[in-house]
Design a protein around this motif. Structure first.
Motif, PDB file in Angstrom:
ATOM      1  N   GLY A  25     -12.734  -2.687 -15.729  1.00  0.00           N
ATOM      2  CA  GLY A  25     -11.687  -1.883 -15.134  1.00  0.00           C
ATOM      3  C   GLY A  25     -12.032  -1.384 -13.748  1.00  0.00           C
ATOM      4  O   GLY A  25     -12.990  -1.851 -13.114  1.00  0.00           O
ATOM      5  N   VAL A  26     -11.261  -0.436 -13.272  1.00  0.00           N
ATOM      6  CA  VAL A  26     -11.466   0.148 -11.948  1.00  0.00           C
ATOM      7  C   VAL A  26     -11.304   1.664 -12.060  1.00  0.00           C
ATOM      8  O   VAL A  26     -10.610   2.167 -12.945  1.00  0.00           O
ATOM      9  N   VAL A  27     -11.956   2.392 -11.158  1.00  0.00           N
ATOM     10  CA  VAL A  27     -11.720   3.825 -11.046  1.00  0.00           C
ATOM     11  C   VAL A  27     -10.561   4.024 -10.082  1.00  0.00           C
ATOM     12  O   VAL A  27     -10.603   3.556  -8.942  1.00  0.00           O
ATOM     13  N   ALA A  28      -9.548   4.695 -10.551  1.00  0.00           N
ATOM     14  CA  ALA A  28      -8.333   4.881  -9.752  1.00  0.00           C
ATOM     15  C   ALA A  28      -7.843   6.313  -9.892  1.00  0.00           C
ATOM     16  O   ALA A  28      -8.215   7.042 -10.822  1.00  0.00           O
ATOM     17  N   MET A  29      -7.009   6.717  -8.950  1.00  0.00           N
ATOM     18  CA  MET A  29      -6.365   8.023  -9.044  1.00  0.00           C
ATOM     19  C   MET A  29      -5.357   7.985 -10.199  1.00  0.00           C
ATOM     20  O   MET A  29      -4.513   7.103 -10.264  1.00  0.00           O
ATOM     21  N   THR A  30      -5.483   8.938 -11.107  1.00  0.00           N
ATOM     22  CA  THR A  30      -4.549   9.030 -12.219  1.00  0.00           C
ATOM     23  C   THR A  30      -3.552  10.162 -12.029  1.00  0.00           C
ATOM     24  O   THR A  30      -2.582  10.273 -12.776  1.00  0.00           O
ATOM     25  N   SER A  31      -3.823  11.020 -11.045  1.00  0.00           N
ATOM     26  CA  SER A  31      -2.909  12.086 -10.634  1.00  0.00           C
ATOM     27  C   SER A  31      -3.349  12.485  -9.231  1.00  0.00           C
ATOM     28  O   SER A  31      -4.366  11.988  -8.737  1.00  0.00           O
ATOM     29  N   GLY A  44      -9.692   8.285 -13.091  1.00  0.00           N
ATOM     30  CA  GLY A  44      -9.968   7.757 -14.414  1.00  0.00           C
ATOM     31  C   GLY A  44     -10.266   6.281 -14.354  1.00  0.00           C
ATOM     32  O   GLY A  44     -10.081   5.626 -13.319  1.00  0.00           O
ATOM     33  N   VAL A  45     -10.749   5.725 -15.470  1.00  0.00           N
ATOM     34  CA  VAL A  45     -11.010   4.294 -15.580  1.00  0.00           C
ATOM     35  C   VAL A  45      -9.723   3.627 -16.028  1.00  0.00           C
ATOM     36  O   VAL A  45      -9.219   3.881 -17.125  1.00  0.00           O
ATOM     37  N   ARG A  46      -9.205   2.794 -15.175  1.00  0.00           N
ATOM     38  CA  ARG A  46      -7.932   2.130 -15.428  1.00  0.00           C
ATOM     39  C   ARG A  46      -8.171   0.678 -15.843  1.00  0.00           C
ATOM     40  O   ARG A  46      -9.062   0.010 -15.325  1.00  0.00           O
ATOM     41  N   ARG A  57      -4.211   2.524  -7.009  1.00  0.00           N
ATOM     42  CA  ARG A  57      -4.763   3.576  -6.156  1.00  0.00           C
ATOM     43  C   ARG A  57      -6.265   3.671  -6.388  1.00  0.00           C
ATOM     44  O   ARG A  57      -6.779   4.565  -7.053  1.00  0.00           O
ATOM     45  N   LEU A  58      -7.024   2.715  -5.842  1.00  0.00           N
ATOM     46  CA  LEU A  58      -8.462   2.650  -6.080  1.00  0.00           C
ATOM     47  C   LEU A  58      -9.194   3.855  -5.504  1.00  0.00           C
ATOM     48  O   LEU A  58      -8.875   4.349  -4.427  1.00  0.00           O
ATOM     49  N   TRP A  59     -10.208   4.313  -6.247  1.00  0.00           N
ATOM     50  CA  TRP A  59     -11.117   5.359  -5.773  1.00  0.00           C
ATOM     51  C   TRP A  59     -12.409   4.646  -5.370  1.00  0.00           C
ATOM     52  O   TRP A  59     -13.244   4.311  -6.191  1.00  0.00           O
ATOM     53  N   ARG A  60     -12.565   4.358  -4.066  1.00  0.00           N
ATOM     54  CA  ARG A  60     -13.717   3.591  -3.565  1.00  0.00           C
ATOM     55  C   ARG A  60     -14.416   4.409  -2.505  1.00  0.00           C
ATOM     56  O   ARG A  60     -13.782   4.955  -1.613  1.00  0.00           O
ATOM     57  N   ALA A  63     -14.476  -0.421   1.620  1.00  0.00           N
ATOM     58  CA  ALA A  63     -13.233  -0.004   0.991  1.00  0.00           C
ATOM     59  C   ALA A  63     -12.033  -0.762   1.531  1.00  0.00           C
ATOM     60  O   ALA A  63     -10.916  -0.524   1.108  1.00  0.00           O
ATOM     61  N   ILE A  64     -12.242  -1.667   2.468  1.00  0.00           N
ATOM     62  CA  ILE A  64     -11.137  -2.384   3.093  1.00  0.00           C
ATOM     63  C   ILE A  64     -10.792  -3.635   2.288  1.00  0.00           C
ATOM     64  O   ILE A  64     -11.659  -4.462   2.006  1.00  0.00           O
ATOM     65  N   ALA A  65      -9.539  -3.762   1.941  1.00  0.00           N
ATOM     66  CA  ALA A  65      -9.095  -4.960   1.239  1.00  0.00           C
ATOM     67  C   ALA A  65      -8.912  -6.097   2.228  1.00  0.00           C
ATOM     68  O   ALA A  65      -8.595  -5.883   3.405  1.00  0.00           O
TER      69      ALA A  65
END
Length: 284
Positions: A65-71, A76-78, A120-123, A129-131
């Motif tokens: 998974g990925v760590v992302a903004m959940t709010s 959280g781990v998405r 919404r990745l948390w990097r 952090a650039i895609a």
């Protein structure tokens, strides 16, 4: 200390082309790390392809998974029941493929890169952090794939070339994720001191694997806030202890009337793949 063993679920294998939603010691002597995020060692180091459209491709990270903004104020781990494969892409020249011209072949299915606007990745590591294709061409591609499958012919392809995944990475893709976790969170902390929280993680899988977690805190001065992301690679059978010293007093001084009143002053929330735990702490 609290102990919980979990096996990340494999999930259903996709049958059509898909894009997801969306850091050695072994045995009883764990490696100690602090609250930082490991970078994955490129494997192999920046391998250039010899095609009509030359690219430099390397492993950024492979994790559950990925760590992302959940709010607006938590992480959280998405998609923890899936695997997230980040590959660094650096074209040689101006004739670079578009993001949607790449495909990852894995377990008989072609996977398209995830659109970075869809998650919404948390990097937290600077220019990495650039895609790819955003603010310039160099950057990462993210692929959302099953946690295990036939990786014998796994490869990244684009018009004019391809990059076979290295053997060590293919072994990881085939093995999946299996961790045992112990949690070490204090029940009390003395006023003016910083609580040290920790995780002890063992990789029970048959190949190296990256553990991934997300740590949030509620109180005492904020309703809810992201704190840290434990993330590190373990060899098969390796145990590692991750610790973090929380500077929760940096934002103020706790009201004297609330110290030692017997009620929790803050709560830590830990997410790791398929579980979410809460730990309450009182200031005394």
């Amino acid at each position: 200390m609290h102990r919980r063993r979990f096996l990340a679920a494999t999930g259903a294998l996709a049958t059509t082309a898909a894009a997801g939603c969306l850091t050695e010691n072994t045995g009883s002597s764990p490696t100690e790390t602090t609250g930082t995020t490991d970078r994955e060692t490129p494997d192999p180091p920046k391998t250039e392809t010899t095609t009509s459209t030359p690219l430099s491709v390397s492993l950024d990270r492979y994790q559950p998974g990925v760590v992302a903004m959940t709010s607006p104020d938590s992480i959280g781990v998405r998609d923890g029941d899936r695997a997230a494969l980040f590959l660094d892409i650096a074209p040689d020249g101006d004739d670079a493929p578009a993001r949607d011209e790449f495909a990852l072949r894995f377990d008989g299915t072609d996977y398209a890169p995830v659109d970075p606007d869809d998650v919404r990745l948390w990097r937290e590591y600077g220019d990495r952090a650039i895609a790819y294709g955003v603010d310039g061409r160099d950057g990462w591609l993210l692929f959302d794939i099953p946690q295990s499958g036939d990786a014998a012919n796994a490869r990244l392809s684009w018009p004019g070339g391809e990059w076979p995944l290295p053997q060590s990475l293919r072994e990881r893709l085939a093995a999946g994720f299996d961790f045992s976790v112990e949690y070490d969170f204090p029940e009390t902390v003395e006023r003016g001191e910083r609580p040290t929280v920790g995780l002890t993680v063992t990789n029970d899988a048959d190949a190296p694997a990256r553990f991934l977690g997300a740590l949030n805190r509620a109180g005492p001065f904020v309703a809810h806030a992201p704190i840290e992301t434990p993330s590190f690679v373990l060899d098969s059978g390796e145990t590692r202890t991750w610790t973090y010293e929380d500077e929760y007093y940096m934002s103020g001084d706790l009201d004297e009337s609330k110290v030692g009143d017997g009620t929790p002053d803050m709560t830590y929330y830990v997410e790791a793949v398929d579980e979410r735990r809460e730990f309450q702490v009182r200031v005394v």
